[in-house]
Design a protein around this motif. Sequence first.
Motif, PDB file in Angstrom:
ATOM      1  N   SER A 217       0.826  -1.206   0.000  1.00  0.00           N
ATOM      2  CA  SER A 217       0.000   0.000   0.000  1.00  0.00           C
ATOM      3  C   SER A 217       0.859   1.254   0.000  1.00  0.00           C
ATOM      4  O   SER A 217       0.569   2.225  -0.718  1.00  0.00           O
ATOM      5  CB  SER A 217      -0.922  -0.006   1.229  1.00  0.00           C
ATOM      6  N   LEU A 220       2.543   1.714  -3.512  1.00  0.00           N
ATOM      7  CA  LEU A 220       1.585   2.153  -4.521  1.00  0.00           C
ATOM      8  C   LEU A 220       1.203   3.619  -4.317  1.00  0.00           C
ATOM      9  O   LEU A 220       1.062   4.379  -5.284  1.00  0.00           O
ATOM     10  CB  LEU A 220       0.343   1.275  -4.482  1.00  0.00           C
ATOM     11  N   ASN A 240       3.091  -8.264  -8.100  1.00  0.00           N
ATOM     12  CA  ASN A 240       1.676  -8.475  -8.415  1.00  0.00           C
ATOM     13  C   ASN A 240       1.209  -7.451  -9.456  1.00  0.00           C
ATOM     14  O   ASN A 240       1.924  -6.515  -9.803  1.00  0.00           O
ATOM     15  CB  ASN A 240       0.818  -8.441  -7.144  1.00  0.00           C
ATOM     16  N   TRP A 241       0.000  -7.633  -9.937  1.00  0.00           N
ATOM     17  CA  TRP A 241      -0.487  -6.819 -11.052  1.00  0.00           C
ATOM     18  C   TRP A 241      -0.636  -5.356 -10.660  1.00  0.00           C
ATOM     19  O   TRP A 241      -0.477  -4.464 -11.508  1.00  0.00           O
ATOM     20  CB  TRP A 241      -1.805  -7.372 -11.580  1.00  0.00           C
ATOM     21  N   ARG A 242      -0.914  -5.077  -9.378  1.00  0.00           N
ATOM     22  CA  ARG A 242      -1.058  -3.689  -8.957  1.00  0.00           C
ATOM     23  C   ARG A 242       0.256  -2.933  -9.071  1.00  0.00           C
ATOM     24  O   ARG A 242       0.291  -1.776  -9.510  1.00  0.00           O
ATOM     25  CB  ARG A 242      -1.589  -3.628  -7.523  1.00  0.00           C
ATOM     26  N   ILE A 243       1.343  -3.578  -8.665  1.00  0.00           N
ATOM     27  CA  ILE A 243       2.649  -2.924  -8.764  1.00  0.00           C
ATOM     28  C   ILE A 243       3.029  -2.743 -10.226  1.00  0.00           C
ATOM     29  O   ILE A 243       3.535  -1.680 -10.627  1.00  0.00           O
ATOM     30  CB  ILE A 243       3.709  -3.740  -7.999  1.00  0.00           C
ATOM     31  N   ARG A 244       2.793  -3.762 -11.055  1.00  0.00           N
ATOM     32  CA  ARG A 244       3.122  -3.640 -12.478  1.00  0.00           C
ATOM     33  C   ARG A 244       2.318  -2.506 -13.120  1.00  0.00           C
ATOM     34  O   ARG A 244       2.861  -1.707 -13.905  1.00  0.00           O
ATOM     35  CB  ARG A 244       2.855  -4.958 -13.208  1.00  0.00           C
ATOM     36  N   ARG A 245       1.048  -2.436 -12.797  1.00  0.00           N
ATOM     37  CA  ARG A 245       0.215  -1.372 -13.352  1.00  0.00           C
ATOM     38  C   ARG A 245       0.708   0.002 -12.905  1.00  0.00           C
ATOM     39  O   ARG A 245       0.767   0.946 -13.706  1.00  0.00           O
ATOM     40  CB  ARG A 245      -1.240  -1.573 -12.935  1.00  0.00           C
ATOM     41  N   ALA A 246       1.078   0.125 -11.633  1.00  0.00           N
ATOM     42  CA  ALA A 246       1.551   1.412 -11.121  1.00  0.00           C
ATOM     43  C   ALA A 246       2.836   1.848 -11.813  1.00  0.00           C
ATOM     44  O   ALA A 246       3.016   3.035 -12.139  1.00  0.00           O
ATOM     45  CB  ALA A 246       1.765   1.323  -9.611  1.00  0.00           C
ATOM     46  N   ARG A 249       1.941   3.018 -15.389  1.00  0.00           N
ATOM     47  CA  ARG A 249       1.272   4.316 -15.366  1.00  0.00           C
ATOM     48  C   ARG A 249       2.268   5.442 -15.076  1.00  0.00           C
ATOM     49  O   ARG A 249       2.180   6.525 -15.674  1.00  0.00           O
ATOM     50  CB  ARG A 249       0.162   4.305 -14.318  1.00  0.00           C
ATOM     51  N   ARG A 386      -2.420 -14.047  -5.140  1.00  0.00           N
ATOM     52  CA  ARG A 386      -2.775 -13.086  -6.203  1.00  0.00           C
ATOM     53  C   ARG A 386      -1.730 -11.992  -6.276  1.00  0.00           C
ATOM     54  O   ARG A 386      -1.159 -11.610  -5.276  1.00  0.00           O
ATOM     55  CB  ARG A 386      -4.137 -12.471  -5.919  1.00  0.00           C
TER      56      ARG A 386
END
Length: 386
Positions: A217, A220, A240-246, A249, A386
């Motif tokens: 958290s 991110l 995880n996908w959240r870190i990759r997306r961040a 972006r 996940r």
Amino acid sequence: MAGERFPWHEDNRFELMIDGGAFFPAVLREIDAAQSQIDIELYLSSSGQASQRLISTLLKAVSRGVQVRVMLDAVGSKELEDKERAQLRDAGVELRFYNPLRWFAGSRNLHRDHRKLLVFDQRVVMVGGMGLTDEFCQPDEHGQIHWHEQMLRVEGPVVDDWQKLFERQWKLCERAGLPRLLRLRKRSGRVPAPPQGDAGLARVAHIDSRHVKEMVSCLLAEIARAEQRVWLATPYFLPNWRIRRALKRAARRGLDVRLLLCGQQIDHPAVRYAGQRYYRTLLKAGVRIHEYQARALHLKTALVDNWISLGSCNFDHWTLHWNLEANQQVIDQALAEQVAQYLSEDFQQSTEWTYSAWQQLGWQHRLQIGLWGLVNRLVMRWFGIR
């Protein structure tokens, strides 16, 4: 205290030490200087020159009346010989082991204490990625340390929180061989936002397997508000996908986004191949990916503008699901400049991937990526990660 979020503290002081040739002598000096209490929590330890030097120094501390407590992970310390364990206990060192392997324990055996912290007199803490092995602490015949690693020495109010974190885990390991593992459940809750200021600010961030994932958290949130740079160094890249997306972006917003990862000198080559399946989309988004070539990379560092997080956390699926981890988060202009300097030097000793190089990758390499990527996905699905 389960799930406690520690606050930010002001007026802390930092000293960064890169590689075992710098930080291991500093650890021994702190032990020699301790007057009342030494608390050590480590994952990796094995018998050798480094362990003998540390044990000898600890025994001297005990002989002058210092209370010494050592907490080791049961799996990570499997190569620490019985005679050295007996040396510690016979001298009066309190020695405990986290989660020894047990028949019929199933996946509970996978929970490991991956933290690396040493607290001296409740006044000084050293935190980072140190292992008590010759590969981390002793130069080889060529004068080189095998693992490229760091430790941060900290003084100030934040040390009290490190002591609290140690005390909590020490109590959980009170019954040797039967640690009380926290019931696995996800926790919600906000982490403290960074205060205003650019010097001496610090807080303890920790992970208790699935129980607390505050470091994700925090990372991110910092990436989302970054204005200049996002630099991450980690040996095992399976985010995880959240870190990759961040990361993608941030790169598309025009920020300087760089990854410092292991090259071919890595102890788990399959993890490198599995993580490389993410390179294509990251490179296409503008993320710069560097694979370190000089030695085996073991740094776990995030530098987002002038916000720093360093310690034991790798930001990979496995770490975030199973391990106990702890990082020092810092806002300090001088330390940020130091971290930026050594990371810049490491980038220069790395091979940088390009999108065109990825497109030209040979079929044998792509086969390895596909194979180990599939294995990784199956393992994650099996354990519900996940």
